[in-house]
Structure formats: C-alpha cells, structure tokens
Design an enzyme around this catalytic site. Structure first.
Site, short mmCIF file in Angstrom:
data_model
loop_
_atom_site.label_atom_id
_atom_site.label_comp_id
_atom_site.label_asym_id
_atom_site.label_seq_id
_atom_site.Cartn_x
_atom_site.Cartn_y
_atom_site.Cartn_z
N HIS A 150 0.77 -1.07 -0.06
CA HIS A 150 0.03 -0.09 0.09
C HIS A 150 0.82 1.27 0.00
O HIS A 150 0.75 2.16 -0.79
CB HIS A 150 -0.99 0.14 1.32
CG HIS A 150 -1.82 -1.03 1.42
ND1 HIS A 150 -1.98 -1.88 2.55
CD2 HIS A 150 -2.87 -1.50 0.68
CE1 HIS A 150 -3.08 -2.72 2.33
NE2 HIS A 150 -3.75 -2.53 0.94
N LYS A 178 -17.51 -7.29 6.61
CA LYS A 178 -16.44 -8.09 6.44
C LYS A 178 -15.63 -8.30 7.94
O LYS A 178 -15.97 -7.55 8.84
CB LYS A 178 -15.22 -7.23 5.91
CG LYS A 178 -14.99 -7.97 4.33
CD LYS A 178 -13.74 -7.09 3.59
CE LYS A 178 -13.51 -7.46 2.39
NZ LYS A 178 -12.29 -6.44 2.06
N ARG A 225 -1.52 -5.67 -8.27
CA ARG A 225 -0.20 -6.54 -8.22
C ARG A 225 -0.08 -7.48 -9.39
O ARG A 225 1.31 -7.45 -9.78
CB ARG A 225 -0.61 -7.29 -7.01
CG ARG A 225 -0.54 -6.48 -5.67
CD ARG A 225 -1.28 -7.18 -4.61
NE ARG A 225 -2.56 -7.17 -4.63
CZ ARG A 225 -3.55 -7.21 -3.62
NH1 ARG A 225 -2.87 -7.40 -2.20
NH2 ARG A 225 -4.86 -7.07 -3.87
N SER A 227 -2.81 -7.57 2.50
CA SER A 227 -3.12 -7.83 4.03
C SER A 227 -3.73 -9.16 4.63
O SER A 227 -3.18 -9.39 5.62
CB SER A 227 -4.26 -6.43 4.25
OG SER A 227 -3.76 -5.15 3.96
P1 ADP Z 1 -5.70 -6.33 0.24
O1 ADP Z 1 -6.47 -6.75 1.40
O2 ADP Z 1 -5.92 -6.77 -0.96
O3 ADP Z 1 -4.31 -6.04 0.75
P2 ADP Z 1 -6.93 -3.39 0.35
O4 ADP Z 1 -8.51 -3.60 -0.03
O5 ADP Z 1 -6.38 -3.06 1.62
O6 ADP Z 1 -6.45 -4.82 -0.08
O7 ADP Z 1 -6.51 -2.81 -1.07
C1 ADP Z 1 -6.56 -1.62 -1.33
C2 ADP Z 1 -6.02 -1.29 -2.82
O8 ADP Z 1 -4.65 -1.38 -2.75
C3 ADP Z 1 -6.27 -2.29 -3.97
O9 ADP Z 1 -6.24 -1.52 -5.17
C4 ADP Z 1 -5.42 -3.49 -4.07
O10 ADP Z 1 -5.20 -4.22 -5.09
C5 ADP Z 1 -4.15 -2.30 -3.72
N1 ADP Z 1 -3.07 -3.25 -3.02
C6 ADP Z 1 -2.97 -4.13 -1.97
N2 ADP Z 1 -1.82 -4.73 -1.73
C7 ADP Z 1 -1.06 -4.04 -2.50
C8 ADP Z 1 0.35 -4.39 -3.07
N3 ADP Z 1 1.18 -5.27 -2.37
N4 ADP Z 1 0.82 -3.70 -4.25
C9 ADP Z 1 -0.09 -2.95 -4.86
N5 ADP Z 1 -1.22 -2.62 -4.47
C10 ADP Z 1 -1.81 -3.39 -3.58
#
Ligand code: ADP
Length: 160
Positions: free
Chosen positions: A19, A43, A92, A130
């Site tokens: 993130h 969730k 990703r 996450s």
């Molecule tokens: P997650 O639970 O999949 O980590 P979030 O709902 O917190 O996701 O993700 C918010 C946004 O950040 C989404 O567009 C997700 O694809 C992106 N994201 C999450 N982890 C990464 C990462 N490692 N690299 C790039 N983008 C990410």
C-alpha cells in the site's frame, strides 16, 4: 491553479509496504492524496476502522500532501463529496485485474466522471496483501518485512 486530488480507497487491514508503495507513487503524481479506509461492517476485520486510520496517520506522519480518513457508503458519492473524480487502485498481478475492472466499470457507470487510475507496485510487493499479513500474524509469524514497524508493534499488541 487547480489542485488535483485523488482518493486511494481500501481496507488497509493492516496497511502494508505494498500500500505504501502505491501511496508514494500516487502522492508524486497528484497534488493531494486522500487515503480512505472503507467502512464495511459485513467483513471481518483484524483492526477496527479507527485503529486502521490511526495506524495510517502514524505511518504517513509529516507527508504534507497526504491525508487519511474513513468513509461509509458508495465510493462515487464519497468522491463527489471530496470534489474529485480520480480513484487510485493498485494492481499486483493479472489476478487483480478481473475484480478491479469490474469495480472500475461499475463506478464509471454510476458516475461517468470517475476515472480509476491503476498503479503497479515494485516487483517485490506483488505477492503482498493484508490477508497474507493477517494469516502470518494469526500464527505469530514475523511480519517485519511486510509492514512498517509501527504496525508490527500493533499486531504484537493484539489480544494483550
Ligand atoms: P488487500 O486486502 O488486498 O491488501 P485493500 O482493500 O487494502 O487490499 O487494497 C486497497 C488497494 O490496494 C487495492 O487496489 C489493492 O489492489 C491494492 N493493494 C493491496 N496490496 C497491494 C500491493 N502489495 N501492491 C500494490 N497494490 C496493492
């Protein structure tokens, strides 16, 4: 000059280096970035919305063009309130594409002015999510290479 604001919405449960990579990139492109924690009571979460916002604020402290908040309801309504049409999402791998395209298309249908901008993290974060962090944390594994030290401490403090 018009200030260009973008919104980066997500669960951030918890915020990871992946993130943060996307946040760095977006904050270099746009004048102001609002990192927005989505309130989704359906969730199951590891951290409360308040804890996730507080963690993001600590980790992003001193970053002048970034703010952190939470929102409930439709993203397109929230974007209108923030007076922007730009949504940032991270990609990703190809496996993210199906889901992200669907959301982007729906948001554009609901509000034609919405533009979703996809950014790619550096390669080493493409495997990181996450949920991976939550799984490792569940078994008391080492997450220090995946999340900032403040989050490592917050995870260690869970259930104490
Ligand atoms: P997650 O639970 O999949 O980590 P979030 O709902 O917190 O996701 O993700 C918010 C946004 O950040 C989404 O567009 C997700 O694809 C992106 N994201 C999450 N982890 C990464 C990462 N490692 N690299 C790039 N983008 C990410």
């Amino acid at each position: 000059m018009k200030i260009r604001t973008a919104i980066y919405p997500g669960s951030f449960d918890p915020v990871t280096f992946g993130h943060l990579d996307i946040i760095d990139r977006a904050s270099r492109i746009f004048d102001h970035l609002v990192v927005s924690v989505i309130v989704n009571s359906a969730k199951k979460h590891l951290f409360s919305v308040e804890a996730r916002v507080a963690m993001l604020k600590t980790v992003l402290k001193g970053r002048k063009n970034i703010s952190v908040e939470s929102f409930e309801g439709l993203l397109v309504d929230y974007a209108k309130k923030k007076k922007t049409g730009i949504i940032i999402r991270g990609l990703r791998a190809i496996s993210d594409l199906d889901y992200e395209f669907q959301i982007a298309a729906v948001n554009r249908t609901l509000s034609p002015g919405i533009e979703t901008v996809f950014l790619m993290p550096r390669q080493r974060y493409t495997y990181l999510s996450s949920s991976v962090v939550r799984d490792i944390a569940h078994f008391k594994g080492d997450v220090s290479k995946l999340v900032p030290s403040h989050v490592v401490k917050a995870i260690a403090g869970l259930g104490k």
